[in-house]
Each structure stands twice: as C-alpha cells, then as structure tokens.
Design a protein around this motif. Structure first.
Motif, PDB file in Angstrom:
ATOM      1  N   TYR A   1       1.199  -1.143   0.087  1.00  0.00           N
ATOM      2  CA  TYR A   1       0.808  -0.087  -0.102  1.00  0.00           C
ATOM      3  C   TYR A   1       1.084   0.684   0.188  1.00  0.00           C
ATOM      4  O   TYR A   1       0.022   2.609  -0.828  1.00  0.00           O
ATOM      5  CB  TYR A   1      -0.906  -0.081   0.977  1.00  0.00           C
ATOM      6  CG  TYR A   1      -0.657   0.111   2.380  1.00  0.00           C
ATOM      7  CD1 TYR A   1      -0.104   1.758   3.274  1.00  0.00           C
ATOM      8  CD2 TYR A   1       0.087  -1.218   3.168  1.00  0.00           C
ATOM      9  CE1 TYR A   1       0.666   1.029   4.599  1.00  0.00           C
ATOM     10  CE2 TYR A   1       0.262  -0.553   4.360  1.00  0.00           C
ATOM     11  CZ  TYR A   1       0.354   0.055   4.822  1.00  0.00           C
ATOM     12  OH  TYR A   1       1.036   0.250   6.538  1.00  0.00           O
TER      13      TYR A   1
ATOM     14  N   PRO B   1     -10.184 -11.345  10.400  1.00  0.00           N
ATOM     15  CA  PRO B   1      -9.348 -10.174  10.302  1.00  0.00           C
ATOM     16  C   PRO B   1      -9.528  -9.001  10.499  1.00  0.00           C
ATOM     17  O   PRO B   1      -9.925  -8.846  11.174  1.00  0.00           O
ATOM     18  CB  PRO B   1     -10.810 -10.560   8.604  1.00  0.00           C
ATOM     19  CG  PRO B   1     -11.747 -11.092   9.101  1.00  0.00           C
ATOM     20  CD  PRO B   1     -11.310 -11.861  10.078  1.00  0.00           C
ATOM     21  N   GLN B   2      -8.072  -8.002  10.464  1.00  0.00           N
ATOM     22  CA  GLN B   2      -8.008  -7.145  11.013  1.00  0.00           C
ATOM     23  C   GLN B   2      -8.422  -5.830   9.642  1.00  0.00           C
ATOM     24  O   GLN B   2      -8.043  -6.567   8.881  1.00  0.00           O
ATOM     25  CB  GLN B   2      -6.695  -7.055  11.655  1.00  0.00           C
ATOM     26  CG  GLN B   2      -6.305  -7.812  12.658  1.00  0.00           C
ATOM     27  CD  GLN B   2      -6.912  -7.721  13.922  1.00  0.00           C
ATOM     28  OE1 GLN B   2      -7.035  -6.807  14.323  1.00  0.00           O
ATOM     29  NE2 GLN B   2      -7.931  -8.923  14.208  1.00  0.00           N
ATOM     30  N   THR B   3      -8.722  -4.453  10.263  1.00  0.00           N
ATOM     31  CA  THR B   3      -8.868  -3.564   9.281  1.00  0.00           C
ATOM     32  C   THR B   3      -7.455  -2.370   9.797  1.00  0.00           C
ATOM     33  O   THR B   3      -7.366  -2.331  10.486  1.00  0.00           O
ATOM     34  CB  THR B   3     -10.027  -3.135   9.375  1.00  0.00           C
ATOM     35  OG1 THR B   3     -11.004  -2.398  10.963  1.00  0.00           O
ATOM     36  CG2 THR B   3     -10.928  -4.323   9.373  1.00  0.00           C
TER      37      THR B   3
ATOM     38  N   ASN C   1      -4.548  -0.219   8.421  1.00  0.00           N
ATOM     39  CA  ASN C   1      -2.841  -0.481   7.471  1.00  0.00           C
ATOM     40  C   ASN C   1      -2.350  -1.712   8.537  1.00  0.00           C
ATOM     41  O   ASN C   1      -2.037  -0.734   9.421  1.00  0.00           O
ATOM     42  CB  ASN C   1      -2.605   0.345   7.214  1.00  0.00           C
ATOM     43  CG  ASN C   1      -2.881   1.809   6.116  1.00  0.00           C
ATOM     44  OD1 ASN C   1      -3.853   1.519   5.150  1.00  0.00           O
ATOM     45  ND2 ASN C   1      -2.746   3.668   6.030  1.00  0.00           N
ATOM     46  N   MET C   2      -1.341  -2.045   8.378  1.00  0.00           N
ATOM     47  CA  MET C   2      -1.070  -3.286   9.238  1.00  0.00           C
ATOM     48  C   MET C   2       0.599  -2.120   8.812  1.00  0.00           C
ATOM     49  O   MET C   2       1.141  -1.745   7.589  1.00  0.00           O
ATOM     50  CB  MET C   2      -0.511  -3.976   8.702  1.00  0.00           C
ATOM     51  CG  MET C   2       0.038  -5.027   6.982  1.00  0.00           C
ATOM     52  SD  MET C   2       0.269  -6.738   7.034  1.00  0.00           S
ATOM     53  CE  MET C   2      -1.212  -7.639   6.349  1.00  0.00           C
TER      54      MET C   2
ATOM     55  N   LEU D   1      -3.939 -13.036   2.347  1.00  0.00           N
ATOM     56  CA  LEU D   1      -4.696 -11.408   2.587  1.00  0.00           C
ATOM     57  C   LEU D   1      -5.492 -10.838   1.915  1.00  0.00           C
ATOM     58  O   LEU D   1      -6.947  -9.911   1.957  1.00  0.00           O
ATOM     59  CB  LEU D   1      -4.614 -10.887   3.984  1.00  0.00           C
ATOM     60  CG  LEU D   1      -3.514 -11.908   5.415  1.00  0.00           C
ATOM     61  CD1 LEU D   1      -2.800 -11.272   5.964  1.00  0.00           C
ATOM     62  CD2 LEU D   1      -4.566 -12.004   5.949  1.00  0.00           C
ATOM     63  N   TRP D   2      -4.446 -10.564   0.863  1.00  0.00           N
ATOM     64  CA  TRP D   2      -4.966  -9.895  -0.179  1.00  0.00           C
ATOM     65  C   TRP D   2      -6.239 -10.101  -0.890  1.00  0.00           C
ATOM     66  O   TRP D   2      -6.259 -11.554  -1.474  1.00  0.00           O
ATOM     67  CB  TRP D   2      -3.730  -9.820  -1.529  1.00  0.00           C
ATOM     68  CG  TRP D   2      -4.110  -8.807  -2.186  1.00  0.00           C
ATOM     69  CD1 TRP D   2      -3.342  -7.348  -2.430  1.00  0.00           C
ATOM     70  CD2 TRP D   2      -4.189  -9.024  -3.422  1.00  0.00           C
ATOM     71  NE1 TRP D   2      -3.975  -6.665  -3.477  1.00  0.00           N
ATOM     72  CE2 TRP D   2      -4.829  -7.545  -4.084  1.00  0.00           C
ATOM     73  CE3 TRP D   2      -4.881  -9.851  -4.336  1.00  0.00           C
ATOM     74  CZ2 TRP D   2      -4.999  -7.969  -5.606  1.00  0.00           C
ATOM     75  CZ3 TRP D   2      -5.338 -10.384  -5.725  1.00  0.00           C
ATOM     76  CH2 TRP D   2      -5.080  -8.524  -6.261  1.00  0.00           C
TER      77      TRP D   2
ATOM     78  N   GLN E   1      -6.432  -6.893   2.632  1.00  0.00           N
ATOM     79  CA  GLN E   1      -5.493  -6.456   3.339  1.00  0.00           C
ATOM     80  C   GLN E   1      -4.235  -6.272   2.332  1.00  0.00           C
ATOM     81  O   GLN E   1      -3.719  -7.287   1.558  1.00  0.00           O
ATOM     82  CB  GLN E   1      -5.436  -7.672   4.346  1.00  0.00           C
ATOM     83  CG  GLN E   1      -4.117  -6.445   5.422  1.00  0.00           C
ATOM     84  CD  GLN E   1      -4.931  -5.335   5.918  1.00  0.00           C
ATOM     85  OE1 GLN E   1      -5.480  -5.071   6.443  1.00  0.00           O
ATOM     86  NE2 GLN E   1      -3.867  -4.408   5.974  1.00  0.00           N
ATOM     87  N   LYS E   2      -3.775  -5.355   2.009  1.00  0.00           N
ATOM     88  CA  LYS E   2      -2.296  -4.377   1.318  1.00  0.00           C
ATOM     89  C   LYS E   2      -1.451  -4.619   2.772  1.00  0.00           C
ATOM     90  O   LYS E   2      -1.870  -4.316   3.315  1.00  0.00           O
ATOM     91  CB  LYS E   2      -2.235  -3.791   0.558  1.00  0.00           C
ATOM     92  CG  LYS E   2      -3.376  -3.578  -0.426  1.00  0.00           C
ATOM     93  CD  LYS E   2      -2.989  -2.995  -1.063  1.00  0.00           C
ATOM     94  CE  LYS E   2      -3.975  -2.958  -2.685  1.00  0.00           C
ATOM     95  NZ  LYS E   2      -3.713  -1.486  -3.713  1.00  0.00           N
TER      96      LYS E   2
ATOM     97  N   ARG F   1      -2.393  -4.537  18.139  1.00  0.00           N
ATOM     98  CA  ARG F   1      -2.742  -3.909  16.914  1.00  0.00           C
ATOM     99  C   ARG F   1      -3.276  -2.034  18.134  1.00  0.00           C
ATOM    100  O   ARG F   1      -3.042  -2.418  19.709  1.00  0.00           O
ATOM    101  CB  ARG F   1      -4.825  -4.029  17.778  1.00  0.00           C
ATOM    102  CG  ARG F   1      -5.586  -2.561  16.573  1.00  0.00           C
ATOM    103  CD  ARG F   1      -7.136  -3.357  16.468  1.00  0.00           C
ATOM    104  NE  ARG F   1      -7.669  -2.872  15.115  1.00  0.00           N
ATOM    105  CZ  ARG F   1      -7.505  -2.788  14.159  1.00  0.00           C
ATOM    106  NH1 ARG F   1      -6.947  -3.922  13.541  1.00  0.00           N
ATOM    107  NH2 ARG F   1      -8.194  -1.867  13.730  1.00  0.00           N
TER     108      ARG F   1
END
Length: 493
Positions: A68, A398-400, A402-403, A417-418, A421-422, A491
């Motif tokens: 991302y 699943p997390q929301t 940006n990681m 995850l894509w 999730q990026k 988190r």
C-alpha cells in the motif's frame, strides 16, 4: 543345460547412460533440498500471487498491486510469465509441484550441458566431473524462484551460442525469438546478452590482433544475433523498463548492502569451498592446458567468474557457464592412458544403449509418489520462518486498517490476505530502497520511527515475536491480539 534368460535387445532400452545417472543425481539432490528451497526467502509467495492476479485479470499489472505505500506507483513485472507458470504448477500440484518443477529444470539444464559437451568432445568422465562440480556450485543458490528457469535457459543459450561461434549451422532467428520468451520470464535474460557479447567481443579481439583466426561470417552472425537479441528484450509489456529496473536494482548500493546474497562470497564459510575449489582448478587447468580456449570463451569465463566474486547471488550462473568453458580445457585428457581406456569402454557400452526415457520415468515416478502420498507433506512453508499459524488466525479474525509487517513475510501475508488487506512491505516491491529504509527505521526503533507509523496510519502489526519492536509496541500500550513462537499480532489502542 544352461539357458540364457537375458535379452540384449531389451537391455539396450532399459540400461541407463551416464547422462541419465547425472539427471537422477541432480534431480534427487534438488528434491532433498526442497524444504530449504521453499523457505530461504519470502519471494515465492509473491510470485504465486502475481501469477494468480495476472490469470484472474488477464493483464499484467503496471502499478504496484500489493504494497500500500507504493499504491499507484509504476510497477515493472519483468517476471510475469514465470509468475504465471509457477502459479499454474502450484494450483495443479501445490508446493510439491513447485519443488518437482524446479528439480526437473535443474537436472535438465546440467544434463543438456553434459550431453552437448560429451558428444562434441567425445569425452565422458572428465566432462561429467566438471558439470557435476558446476551443479554443486550452483546449488548454493537453489531456491524456488524464477532464476531456476533462467539457469535452464542459459544452458540452452550457451549451447546455441557455442555452435554459432564455431561456425556450425545455426538459425539466427532462434536467438531473438528465444530472447523474447526469456525477457518475459526473468530479469537474468541479461546473462544471455552477456554471453553473446563475450563471444562477439572475442571475435572482435581476434579480428584486431589475430586476424587469421577471425572468420568474417562468424563475426557477422555473432553481432547480428547480439543486436537482434537486444532488440527482442524490448518485446515485453514494459518495453525498456525491465532494463532500467534490473540495472537500477543491482546498482543500488543501499539495497545490495542489505541483501546477504548480494555480498561477495565469504570463503571463510565452508559452503563456499566448492566455489573456491572450482575457481582455483580453472586457473590451474587453463595454465597447463596446451590447447587454449577461444578468446570468446576466455571473455565468457572471466566475466562470469568476476560476477561470482562480486556477489553470491550470481553463483548459479557461474555454475552453468564454468563447466561449459572448462570442458574445452580437459579435452586432452584422452592422452592419459587410464582415462583413455575407461573412455573407450564407456564409448563401446553406451553406443549399444538406446534408452532415452529415463529422465521421464524418474520424473513421473517421483512426481506420483510425492504428489499422491504423504511423502510430499515435507514441502510446505515452514512455520518457523513464515507466520503460518498467525495467518490462519487472521483468516478467521480479519483486521481492518493499515498493517505493519516483517519484510520477508510480505509476500506470504499478501498471498493469504490480499485483496482484503495490502501489506506495508515485501521482499520484491522496493527497487528504489526508499521503503526498505523506512522499514529499517521502524524495526530498529531509530529516530522518527513513530512518525513513520503515523504517516502511513498504521493501526496494527504482525512482526517477529522476539523483535525489539514488539517490546516497544507493548510498552506503548498496543493490544496483544495473538502470539506464538514465530509471530505476534498487535493493535494500536
């Protein structure tokens, strides 16, 4: 009365030749290295995901699709065709299929070299010795990545170029056609250009300093093959950009300094002794050789020897090129009585053998056993290297947002995850070094690391369990969502 039950006609088709033994040994070695080959770096998952994306969208991405921070930036997929092939193999036979595919390519590459050299020089044992030594050197870089395809293609390219340089009948149109495929498979198509350039430069040297050995027709064909092959490298979705990307990447001092394989071989480490031995042996062999190699071969060996000394990442190329050139220098081995007698025996025996299916039989037999039995379960992404269990948790939780993630895990995370999730970074997306520097700033807790996380609005992270960053997040009040011996997921509060 004694009856003979042997059938010599059947035996001719069943008994293996030396080339079949070589194929089997290299194939088996690659299979045994399979678990290591899958887990030496994080590139393979990204290749698999890229192949899936291309087949799904029926197009080659032109902007970065998975990382991302680089979203919208130009992305040069110079390995897109290899990505498609690897994903198709993976879809059909899983990671076991990937290992089998690489094992076949490796065994075929060195078997082709042995067959060409042993027939042309009428010499088996010394050539087998050199080719096996080259395979051992290349094994230091046996990883399930597209460069395995380049090793196979380089073997074919060397054979064709050698024939062209000797003035044998060759189809010039094959070179650019072959290069079109190679330049869409892997960035090491440049190695093929270097091979042609070495022979063309060798001919030019002879033309200037030893004109009697410079055949005009051969020189013309070499330079035409080089020019047309160079033009053919532009026949890809990105045009000239793969050249800029590959050359820019290898000349990026920061990135090269951060990659262990980009450092020169450390001959104090035992694994590099096989390389040191071949380098020393090549010097000795060429010094005592009464029949000198051609100028083009000298340029070729010198160039790829230099590449192997500059960076360990080039050892697989040297392992293919060195035996191809050095075989010329052992052609006088027939003058040794013992070798001559052994060669004569082998020549008489193999002249009667007609079996050509052994490589196919070996591949099918091992493929069936490994794919359709539990034996293939050893070929997996190692939970000690990849966050396998953590990703399984993420797939159900699943997390929301940006990681932030470990660099070597980026491809694996994206594969699972894509597109939901990026990732923040992976081992392939960054060719400028900018994102790698930012990643390094964060994981080393250097000045400004918290500002970078804020800049990218990072609200959760998956990182190694024992990383100092994990402790820093804990002290900053980040919530621990998941933990195992490999990874932790946290988190932001």
């Amino acid at each position: 009365m004694i009856y003979r039950t042997e059938n010599p006609k059947i035996a001719r088709f069943l008994l293996p030749q030396l080339r079949d033994v070589l194929f089997f040994v290299i194939f088996l070695a690659a299979i045994s290295f399979g678990p290591r080959m899958l887990n030496m770096d994080g590139d393979l998952p990204r290749h698999l995901l890229s192949g899936r994306l291309i087949l799904t969208t029926h197009s080659v991405p032109i902007t970065e699709p998975f990382v991302y921070p680089y979203a919208g930036q130009t992305y040069v997929s110079h390995e897109w065709l290899a990505d498609v092939i690897l994903f198709l193999v993976y879809k059909a036979a899983g990671l076991t299929g990937i290992v089998l595919f690489c094992a076949v390519l490796l065994a075929a590459a060195f078997t082709l070299l042995y067959s060409e050299l042993s027939i042309r020089l009428d010499l088996k044992i010394p050539v087998l010795f050199l080719v096996a030594w080259g395979a051992a050197v290349s094994s230091l870089n046996w990883i399930t990545r597209p460069h395995i395809i380049s090793m196979f293609l380089l073997g074919i390219w060397l054979i064709w170029t050698g024939r062209l340089a000797r003035g044998e009948k060759a189809r010039l149109w094959l070179f650019p056609l072959f290069m079109i495929a190679w330049s869409n498979l892997h960035g090491e198509f440049i190695a093929g250009i270097l091979v042609l350039f070495a022979y063309a430069a060798g001919w030019l040297w002879d033309f200037v300093f030893d004109r009697a050995n410079a055949d005009i027709k051969i020189g013309k064909n070499l330079w035409l093959a080089l020019v047309f092959s160079l033009l053919a490298t532009l026949a890809n979705p990105a045009g000239i950009l793969p050249w800029k990307t590959v050359l820019g990447f290898v000349n990026n001092r920061y990135l090269m300094s951060r990659m262990a394989e980009s450092n020169p071989p450390d001959f104090h480490q035992p694994q590099f002794s096989v390389l040191l031995g071949l380098l020393v042996f090549s010097i000795f062999l060429l010094a005592v050789n009464k029949k000198r190699i051609s100028t083009g071969q000298a340029f070729l060996l010198a160039g790829f020897s230099a590449l192997s000394l500059m960076a360990a990442r080039n050892l697989h190329l040297y392992g293919v090129v060195a035996p191809f050139v050095l075989a010329e220098a052992v052609s006088g081995a027939l003058a040794v009585g013992v070798i001559a007698r052994v060669e004569n025996i082998l020549r008489n025996v193999e002249s009667r053998l007609r079996g050509v299916l052994w490589p196919i039989i070996i591949t099918l037999a091992f493929g069936i056993v490994l794919i359709f039995s539990t034996a293939g379960s050893i070929f997996r992404f190692n939970p000690a290297f990849f966050p396998v269990e953590a990703v399984q948790w993420l797939e159900t939780h699943p997390q929301t947002g940006n990681m932030f993630n470990n660099l070597d895990w980026g491809g694996y995370l994206a594969l699972h995850l894509w597109p939901g999730q990026k990732v923040f970074v992976d081992s392939m997306a960054d060719t400028s070094g900018e994102l790698t520097r930012q990643f390094e700033t964060v994981v080393t807790l250097s000045d400004g690391w918290q500002d970078l996380l804020a800049q990218y609005d990072v609200i959760w992270a998956i990182i190694p369990a024992r990383a100092p960053l994990a402790k820093a997040f804990n002290e900053a009040g980040w919530q621990l969502l998941y933990s195992d011996s490999t990874a932790v997921i946290l988190r932001k509060p």
